[in-house]
Design an enzyme around this catalytic site. Structure first.
Site, short mmCIF file in Angstrom:
data_model
loop_
_atom_site.label_atom_id
_atom_site.label_comp_id
_atom_site.label_asym_id
_atom_site.label_seq_id
_atom_site.Cartn_x
_atom_site.Cartn_y
_atom_site.Cartn_z
CG HIS A 319 -2.08 0.91 1.13
ND1 HIS A 319 -1.99 2.26 1.35
CD2 HIS A 319 -3.34 0.65 0.77
CE1 HIS A 319 -3.18 2.79 1.15
NE2 HIS A 319 -4.03 1.85 0.79
CG ASP A 377 -8.44 -4.34 -2.73
OD1 ASP A 377 -7.64 -3.41 -2.89
OD2 ASP A 377 -9.67 -4.21 -2.79
C1 SDX Z 1 -6.29 0.06 -2.84
O1 SDX Z 1 -4.51 4.58 -1.99
C2 SDX Z 1 -5.41 3.94 -1.36
O2 SDX Z 1 -5.77 4.25 -0.25
C3 SDX Z 1 -6.02 2.78 -2.12
C4 SDX Z 1 -7.02 1.93 -1.35
C5 SDX Z 1 -8.30 2.69 -1.07
O3 SDX Z 1 -9.02 2.32 -0.13
O4 SDX Z 1 -8.62 3.62 -1.86
O5 SDX Z 1 -6.44 1.52 -0.11
C6 SDX Z 1 -7.44 0.69 -2.14
O6 SDX Z 1 -6.04 0.39 -3.97
C7 SDX Z 1 -5.43 -0.94 -2.10
C8 SDX Z 1 -4.20 -1.42 -2.94
C9 SDX Z 1 -4.71 -2.53 -3.87
N1 SDX Z 1 -3.65 -2.87 -4.86
C10 SDX Z 1 -3.00 -4.07 -4.77
O7 SDX Z 1 -3.17 -4.89 -3.86
C11 SDX Z 1 -2.05 -4.32 -5.94
C12 SDX Z 1 -0.73 -4.85 -5.41
N2 SDX Z 1 -0.04 -3.75 -4.69
C13 SDX Z 1 0.92 -2.97 -5.42
O8 SDX Z 1 0.62 -2.79 -6.77
C14 SDX Z 1 1.38 -1.73 -4.64
O9 SDX Z 1 1.64 -2.13 -3.36
C15 SDX Z 1 0.50 -0.50 -4.61
C16 SDX Z 1 0.10 -0.05 -5.97
C17 SDX Z 1 -0.72 -0.77 -3.80
C18 SDX Z 1 1.31 0.60 -3.93
O10 SDX Z 1 2.36 0.87 -4.78
P1 SDX Z 1 3.38 2.08 -4.45
O11 SDX Z 1 2.99 2.83 -3.26
O12 SDX Z 1 3.60 2.84 -5.69
O13 SDX Z 1 4.65 1.33 -3.99
P2 SDX Z 1 5.71 0.81 -4.98
O14 SDX Z 1 5.06 0.22 -6.18
O15 SDX Z 1 6.73 1.87 -5.17
O16 SDX Z 1 6.29 -0.39 -4.13
C19 SDX Z 1 7.36 -0.17 -3.25
C20 SDX Z 1 8.24 -1.40 -3.44
C21 SDX Z 1 8.56 -1.68 -4.90
O17 SDX Z 1 9.84 -2.29 -4.94
P3 SDX Z 1 11.12 -1.34 -5.36
O18 SDX Z 1 10.75 -0.65 -6.66
O19 SDX Z 1 11.28 -0.36 -4.19
O20 SDX Z 1 12.26 -2.31 -5.50
O21 SDX Z 1 7.51 -2.57 -2.97
C22 SDX Z 1 7.32 -3.46 -4.06
C23 SDX Z 1 7.55 -2.70 -5.35
O22 SDX Z 1 8.06 -3.56 -6.37
N3 SDX Z 1 5.94 -3.92 -3.99
C24 SDX Z 1 5.54 -5.18 -4.16
C25 SDX Z 1 4.16 -5.15 -3.95
N4 SDX Z 1 3.76 -3.91 -3.70
C26 SDX Z 1 4.87 -3.14 -3.72
N5 SDX Z 1 6.23 -6.31 -4.46
C27 SDX Z 1 5.48 -7.43 -4.55
N6 SDX Z 1 4.13 -7.50 -4.37
C28 SDX Z 1 3.45 -6.38 -4.06
N7 SDX Z 1 2.13 -6.45 -3.88
#
Ligand code: SDX
Length: 443
Positions: A319, A377
């Protein structure tokens, strides 16, 4: 460029940050604005005028886009407050109609206020009969979110008497219409996809009961309402109601900042929520759990999620704000047990896979280092599938519940005297000025 913080002379404890441009030997003082909770903000509104420079923050990882009093999140502590009330208490002790009132008006309603609000919403649940025709323009296998985008947007073509955003009464009617009609539209999208007749809303049912009835009842027999499932549905709505300045809420605010009508703004929010990185994740979690199949494939899946060269992500994990357990996910997990117990599905293979995946991931150093925890989720899809919803309806249900949050944030923005159209700038790295080249002289 460096920044030093100087506390202003007492007694006005106004702090500021001084940015010094070493190249041009210029310094600019930027006020620090404190909130009641959470980080202070650096007020950069005069930065461009005074320095000719922009801030740069794609993805808005360090940017506050507005001032708000609706929802507070402390991502490190895993705290979520709606108008100061913890989500755990609202999920346990309140109900969705009461939370809608709280988000919209800022206080928990009295008995009389709640009854009047609920009556107002109940009286707006039917959709204009002419709008039923719009569904017929979609293929039966259209994704319900495509239908929701289209039909909610089309509401601005039917409810002209509540599109003037400068009229508080019209804003209120539009809010009631959206909160009341989005469940009807979502249920109709489902009925249309399975070729069953639309079921009209009933004024003797609660908000959650009405949605279950419109979704699962058929004209040939009386629908038997399960109170445990109705309570779980109501709680799922509460858990999805609002969440600060997430992507879809920011979309609604930006659309609303141009003066677009509320129906068009909410349709824009629905479109943004659909993405798998946002509200579409609940549908993606189920697909992932089904793809994993058995628990012994979990180490392989976690290995893929850790691999920077593999764009696979563990859906339902991570998140932007929560670097701790999403408090909604804890309540959702508890609700999952309640629903599966009620339905006699305690040995649900998807739940077993999800629980084992959570256990392995939370012990994995990659997930610990990146502070990745289950989010709202991760468990919701298991509950919704057990209740009989197809995965394609999961995000539509998220959109249904989030409509009140979008509306409350839109209302707050419209009523903010400092409100102006949102128009970000950019870091331009494209071609510099060059003369046009006639086609005959191009390489
Ligand atoms: C919702 O914003 C909100 O409040 C949203 C929400 C709401 O109520 O409105 O809470 C609802 O959207 C919840 C999130 C649902 N999405 C998912 O579950 C999809 C999987 N999660 C990821 O796509 C990700 O965690 C996000 C999109 C939710 C957040 O992404 P960020 O904040 O842009 O973080 P990031 O992508 O920069 O990740 C930081 C690091 C990265 O590695 P590096 O680039 O630093 O090496 O963590 C890794 C990412 O690769 N990472 C993951 C991961 N999520 C982040 N690695 C593996 N699996 C994951 N799920």
């Amino acid at each position: 460029m460096n920044a030093t913080t100087t506390a202003a002379a007492k007694p006005a404890a106004k702090e500021s940050v001084t940015l010094t441009d070493n190249q041009n030997n210029k310094a600019v003082n930027l006020p620090l604005l404190p909130g009641t909770l959470g980080p202070k903000v650096v007020d950069v509104r005069k930065l461009y005028a005074e320095t000719g420079m922009f801030t740069y923050d794609p993805g808005y990882t360090s940017t506050g886009s507005c001032e708000s009093k609706i929802t507070f999140i402390d991502g490190d502590e895993g705290v979520l407050l709606h108008r100061g009330y913890p989500i755990e208490e609202l999920a346990e002790k309140s109900n969705f109609m009461e939370v809608c009132y709280l988000l919209l008006y800022g206080e928990l309603p009295t008995e009389a206020q709640k009854a009047k609000f609920e009556e107002g919403v109940t009286r707006h649940t039917m959709l204009h009969e002419q709008m039923h025709q719009i569904f017929r323009g979609f293929r039966r296998d259209a994704h319900p979110m495509a239908v929701m985008c289209g039909v909610v947007g089309a509401m601005s073509a039917f409810y002209h008497d509540s599109t003037d955003i400068t009229d508080p009464r019209q804003r209120e009617i539009a809010s009631y219409r959206l909160i009341a009609k989005v469940p009807t539209i979502a249920a109709m999208a489902f009925k249309y996809s399975i070729g069953q007749p639309f079921v009209y809303p009933r004024n003797d049912l609660s908000y959650a009961e009405n949605f279950l009835h419109m979704t699962f009842a058929v004209p040939c027999e009386t629908y038997k309402m399960n109170p445990v499932l109705a309570k779980a549905m109501d709680r799922i709505f509460i858990l999805h109601a609002d969440h600060e300045q997430n992507a879809s809420t920011s979309t609604v605010r930006l659309a609303g900042s141009s003066g677009a009508n509320p129906f068009a703004c909410i349709a824009a929010g629905i479109a943004c929520l659909w993405g798998p990185a946002h509200g579409g994740a609940n549908e993606a979690v189920l697909a992932m759990l089904k793809q994993i199949g058995s628990k012994d494939r979990i180490p392989e899946i976690v290995k893929r999620a850790r691999d920077p060269k593999d764009d696979f992500r563990l859906m339902g994990f991570g998140h932007r704000v929560y670097k701790n357990y999403d408090p909604r996910a804890k309540v959702m997990q508890k609700t999952c047990y309640e629903v599966l117990n009620e339905l006699g599905m305690t040995n649900n293979p998807l739940l077993e896979t999800a629980m084992e995946l959570e256990r392995v991931a939370l012990q994995d150093d990659y997930f610990i280092q990146k502070k990745l925890y289950p989010n709202v989720d991760f468990y919701s899809g298991i509950i919704l599938q057990a209740m009989g919803f197809p995965t394609s309806m999961f995000t539509a249900i998220f959109a249904l519940a989030r409509t009140v949050g979008w509306i409350a944030q839109w209302k707050e923005m419209i009523e903010d005297p400092a409100q102006k159209i949102g128009r970000p700038r950019q870091l331009y790295t494209g071609a510099t000025k060059r003369p046009y080249v006639p086609i005959a002289r191009r390489a």
